[in-house]
Design an enzyme around this catalytic site. Structure first.
Site, PDB file in Angstrom:
ATOM      1  N   GLY A  11      42.568  14.557  24.613  1.00  0.00           N
ATOM      2  CA  GLY A  11      41.600  15.193  24.491  1.00  0.00           C
ATOM      3  C   GLY A  11      41.689  16.310  25.464  1.00  0.00           C
ATOM      4  O   GLY A  11      42.537  16.857  26.165  1.00  0.00           O
ATOM      5  N   ASP A  12      40.454  17.258  25.629  1.00  0.00           N
ATOM      6  CA  ASP A  12      40.254  18.427  26.462  1.00  0.00           C
ATOM      7  C   ASP A  12      41.423  19.451  25.866  1.00  0.00           C
ATOM      8  O   ASP A  12      41.909  20.191  26.707  1.00  0.00           O
ATOM      9  CB  ASP A  12      40.601  17.935  27.903  1.00  0.00           C
ATOM     10  N   LYS A  15      39.438  22.248  22.022  1.00  0.00           N
ATOM     11  CA  LYS A  15      38.799  22.090  20.442  1.00  0.00           C
ATOM     12  C   LYS A  15      37.471  22.903  20.409  1.00  0.00           C
ATOM     13  O   LYS A  15      37.194  23.384  19.538  1.00  0.00           O
ATOM     14  CB  LYS A  15      38.627  20.848  20.144  1.00  0.00           C
ATOM     15  N   ALA A  38      32.690  12.985  25.020  1.00  0.00           N
ATOM     16  CA  ALA A  38      33.314  14.351  24.790  1.00  0.00           C
ATOM     17  C   ALA A  38      32.599  15.362  25.740  1.00  0.00           C
ATOM     18  O   ALA A  38      31.359  15.131  25.938  1.00  0.00           O
ATOM     19  CB  ALA A  38      33.142  14.607  23.262  1.00  0.00           C
ATOM     20  N   GLY A  39      33.413  16.513  26.127  1.00  0.00           N
ATOM     21  CA  GLY A  39      32.941  17.379  26.708  1.00  0.00           C
ATOM     22  C   GLY A  39      33.302  18.709  26.006  1.00  0.00           C
ATOM     23  O   GLY A  39      34.627  18.866  26.427  1.00  0.00           O
ATOM     24  N   HIS A  40      32.682  19.525  25.350  1.00  0.00           N
ATOM     25  CA  HIS A  40      33.114  20.605  24.540  1.00  0.00           C
ATOM     26  C   HIS A  40      32.674  21.891  25.350  1.00  0.00           C
ATOM     27  O   HIS A  40      31.715  22.147  25.409  1.00  0.00           O
ATOM     28  CB  HIS A  40      33.106  20.473  23.174  1.00  0.00           C
ATOM     29  N   GLN A 219      37.872  13.954  21.252  1.00  0.00           N
ATOM     30  CA  GLN A 219      38.611  13.350  22.184  1.00  0.00           C
ATOM     31  C   GLN A 219      40.161  13.769  21.465  1.00  0.00           C
ATOM     32  O   GLN A 219      40.039  14.878  20.670  1.00  0.00           O
ATOM     33  CB  GLN A 219      38.772  11.822  22.415  1.00  0.00           C
ATOM     34  N   THR A 234      39.929   5.746  23.667  1.00  0.00           N
ATOM     35  CA  THR A 234      38.479   5.704  23.405  1.00  0.00           C
ATOM     36  C   THR A 234      38.141   4.476  22.491  1.00  0.00           C
ATOM     37  O   THR A 234      39.204   3.869  21.902  1.00  0.00           O
ATOM     38  CB  THR A 234      37.863   6.843  23.412  1.00  0.00           C
ATOM     39  N   VAL A 294      34.698  17.891  31.863  1.00  0.00           N
ATOM     40  CA  VAL A 294      33.409  18.409  31.595  1.00  0.00           C
ATOM     41  C   VAL A 294      32.364  17.264  31.410  1.00  0.00           C
ATOM     42  O   VAL A 294      31.365  17.683  32.157  1.00  0.00           O
ATOM     43  CB  VAL A 294      33.416  19.031  30.139  1.00  0.00           C
ATOM     44  N   THR A 295      32.599  16.261  31.316  1.00  0.00           N
ATOM     45  CA  THR A 295      31.618  15.194  31.156  1.00  0.00           C
ATOM     46  C   THR A 295      31.403  14.413  32.560  1.00  0.00           C
ATOM     47  O   THR A 295      30.219  14.186  32.936  1.00  0.00           O
ATOM     48  CB  THR A 295      32.064  14.003  30.087  1.00  0.00           C
ATOM     49  N   LEU A 327      47.614  29.033  27.090  1.00  0.00           N
ATOM     50  CA  LEU A 327      49.168  29.727  27.476  1.00  0.00           C
ATOM     51  C   LEU A 327      48.879  30.535  28.757  1.00  0.00           C
ATOM     52  O   LEU A 327      49.848  30.612  29.327  1.00  0.00           O
ATOM     53  CB  LEU A 327      49.458  30.558  26.175  1.00  0.00           C
ATOM     54  N   VAL A 409      44.575  32.490  24.888  1.00  0.00           N
ATOM     55  CA  VAL A 409      44.871  32.662  25.940  1.00  0.00           C
ATOM     56  C   VAL A 409      43.867  32.833  27.198  1.00  0.00           C
ATOM     57  O   VAL A 409      44.078  33.442  28.136  1.00  0.00           O
ATOM     58  CB  VAL A 409      45.898  34.207  25.758  1.00  0.00           C
TER      59      VAL A 409
HETATM   60  P1  IMP Z   1      35.486   6.286  26.980  1.00  0.00           P
HETATM   61  O1  IMP Z   1      35.687   7.170  25.720  1.00  0.00           O
HETATM   62  O2  IMP Z   1      34.414   6.486  27.996  1.00  0.00           O
HETATM   63  O3  IMP Z   1      35.483   4.496  26.671  1.00  0.00           O
HETATM   64  O4  IMP Z   1      36.806   6.319  27.738  1.00  0.00           O
HETATM   65  C1  IMP Z   1      38.063   5.945  27.330  1.00  0.00           C
HETATM   66  C2  IMP Z   1      39.195   6.791  27.804  1.00  0.00           C
HETATM   67  O5  IMP Z   1      38.887   8.009  27.062  1.00  0.00           O
HETATM   68  C3  IMP Z   1      39.003   7.154  29.207  1.00  0.00           C
HETATM   69  O6  IMP Z   1      40.539   7.512  29.825  1.00  0.00           O
HETATM   70  C4  IMP Z   1      38.523   8.705  29.220  1.00  0.00           C
HETATM   71  O7  IMP Z   1      38.788   9.429  30.157  1.00  0.00           O
HETATM   72  C5  IMP Z   1      38.997   9.161  27.705  1.00  0.00           C
HETATM   73  N1  IMP Z   1      38.140   9.996  27.216  1.00  0.00           N
HETATM   74  C6  IMP Z   1      36.939   9.912  26.520  1.00  0.00           C
HETATM   75  N2  IMP Z   1      36.492  10.861  25.945  1.00  0.00           N
HETATM   76  C7  IMP Z   1      37.296  11.920  26.435  1.00  0.00           C
HETATM   77  C8  IMP Z   1      37.127  13.418  26.232  1.00  0.00           C
HETATM   78  O8  IMP Z   1      36.406  14.121  25.776  1.00  0.00           O
HETATM   79  N3  IMP Z   1      38.333  14.015  26.726  1.00  0.00           N
HETATM   80  C9  IMP Z   1      39.349  13.443  27.664  1.00  0.00           C
HETATM   81  N4  IMP Z   1      39.418  12.295  27.886  1.00  0.00           N
HETATM   82  C10 IMP Z   1      38.239  11.595  27.202  1.00  0.00           C
END
Ligand code: IMP
Length: 420
Positions: A11-12, A15, A38-40, A219, A234, A294-295, A327, A409
């Site tokens: 994730g992160d 995207k 998610a945190g976009h 994710q 997740t 972000v979340t 980068l 970049v």
């Molecule tokens: P959950 O999705 O809240 O159940 O978390 C499960 C795992 O996924 C944890 O390690 C979270 O930090 C990770 N995770 C869930 N959503 C994201 C995301 O959008 N970015 C990064 N990590 C995430």
């Protein structure tokens, strides 16, 4: 033409920026998994947003944003996001919320805390796993149920009767009433109820009419519930393989499957991370890269790029092209490391293990390449990139055998080079 944007790490990967950029030309943008975990990060006309549920299409007046089945939706967060975007844009985003997506109810978050799973797995504590669990156990509340309050009420009463038996001593559970929960959800969701409908029909219609459809993954591949580093994952399918099922379209014809990855790696929450670094190096990557969730705001663990994991993720998604992000964060390093294989029990391997316990024992074998001193975030023409940056890009392309089509970049949409 259809495109899927898929995260190739934990994730992160950036995207949000890539989807926002490409969504400009889309008729329909579809989120197909996860929820407000998610945190976009999106920068729209100079304003920075961290969106959790609304797809990037919402920023464009002619684009329909679909929250498809496969997602879990917290209406309080969705409503807040919808208000915030409406204010910024001056119009309401055009949304379609799948009637068969699931609703995150307030008790799902409570359960994550009561069970301690949030702490154990380092989750985002947004009630994600309990909601997906209820879905599989046939005890979930679906978005479409909100349009038929008598059905929603019966489902809630059944769910609460089980919960109250499971948690006899938990005041937070014993105090719940199906009637007030439903009333609260209906009030929060009121302005969005007219957006609920059949997402499969709409997506299918758009695709067969050759409209430009984009699929926005949330994710990353290594967090996929089936193919990630289980159980530190997740609860949804984050890969292209999960897309067809989520949207209800068999073998969706998605011409372009763009895998997004960071020039280094990060992970937030718990679980193995072979190329993790520590000390000053970690601090430098984290600070320069702004590596905080972000979340949740949690600091992310940082490490070098892992080509074993990247090859695995590319294969799982059938990527046709790649986007490399951040980068610029690697500027100023004398040398840059890339993990080419793992050492496991004295043997070299280039297979990503399916078991988190085995991954925990993998030690990275690095290639060390020349770094670059120059800041590159202002460069807009690839030919002006320092030779060592281009060498780094070529090394990755050779190792994974898929072209890098987008080079990012910096966080803004302008800091992007799209290659032909
Ligand atoms: P959950 O999705 O809240 O159940 O978390 C499960 C795992 O996924 C944890 O390690 C979270 O930090 C990770 N995770 C869930 N959503 C994201 C995301 O959008 N970015 C990064 N990590 C995430």
């Amino acid at each position: 033409m259809s495109t899927a944007i898929l995260g190739l790490q934990w994730g992160d990967e950036g995207k949000g920026k890539i989807t926002h950029l490409l969504a400009k030309n889309a008729d329909v943008v579809v989120r197909f998994n996860g929820g407000p975990n998610a945190g976009h990060t999106v920068i729209d006309r100079g304003v920075k947003f961290g969106t959790h549920l609304i797809p990037a299409g919402a920023f464009y007046p002619n684009t329909l944003s679909v929250l498809s089945s496969g997602m879990v939706i917290d209406f309080a967060i969705l409503r807040e996001e919808w208000n915030m975007l409406s204010e910024h844009l001056g119009w309401h985003p055009r949304l379609l919320i799948a009637e068969n997506a699931h609703v995150i109810m307030p008790y799902h978050r409570v359960l994550e805390e009561l069970e301690g799973s949030g702490k154990h797995f380092g989750t985002t504590r947004r009630g994600i796993a309990p909601t997906y669990r209820d879905k599989s156990a046939k005890l979930g509340i679906r978005v479409g149920d909100l349009l038929r309050p008598d059905i929603a009420l019966a489902r809630l009463e059944l769910r609460l009767s089980f919960l109250k038996r499971e948690w006899p001593d938990a005041a937070e559970i014993q105090g719940l009433s199906a009637g007030s929960l439903l009333e609260e959800q209906l009030a929060i969701a009121a302005p969005l109820l007219s957006c609920i409908g059949n997402a499969t029909e709409t997506i299918s219609h758009a695709m067969s009419n050759h409209q430009t459809v984009m699929f926005e993954g949330a994710q990353g591949t290594l967090l996929d519930v089936d193919h990630g580093s289980y159980p530190f994952v997740t609860s949804s399918s984050t890969t292209f393989a999960g897309l067809g099922n989520s949207i209800g379209i068999p073998n969706p014809q998605v011409d372009r499957r763009l895998g997004v990855f960071k020039a280094y790696m990060t992970r937030v929450g718990a679980g193995p991370f072979p190329t993790i670094v520590s000390g000053a190096l970690e601090e430098r990557l984290r600070t320069t890269g702004g590596e905080f969730g972000v979340t949740t705001g949690r600091p992310r663990e940082c490490g070098w790029l892992d080509l074993v994991a990247l090859r695995y993720a590319i294969q799982l998604n059938g990527c046709t092209g790649l986007a490399i992000t951040k980068l610029d964060v690697l500027s100023g390093f004398d040398e840059v490391k890339v993990c080419r294989s793992y050492r496991l029990g004295g043997q070299l391997t280039d297979k990503f293990p399916l078991s988190a316990e085995v991954l925990e024992r993998c030690e990275p074998e690095y290639d060390v390449v020349a770094g670059w001193d120059e800041p590159i975030s202002q460069i807009r023409d690839e030919s002006e990139l320092p030779e060592s940056v281009l060498a780094y890009i070529r090394l990755i392309e050779r190792a994974v055998n898929v072209p890098i089509e987008v080079i990012s970049v910096g966080p803004g949409p302008e800091a992007t080079m799209v290659r032909n």
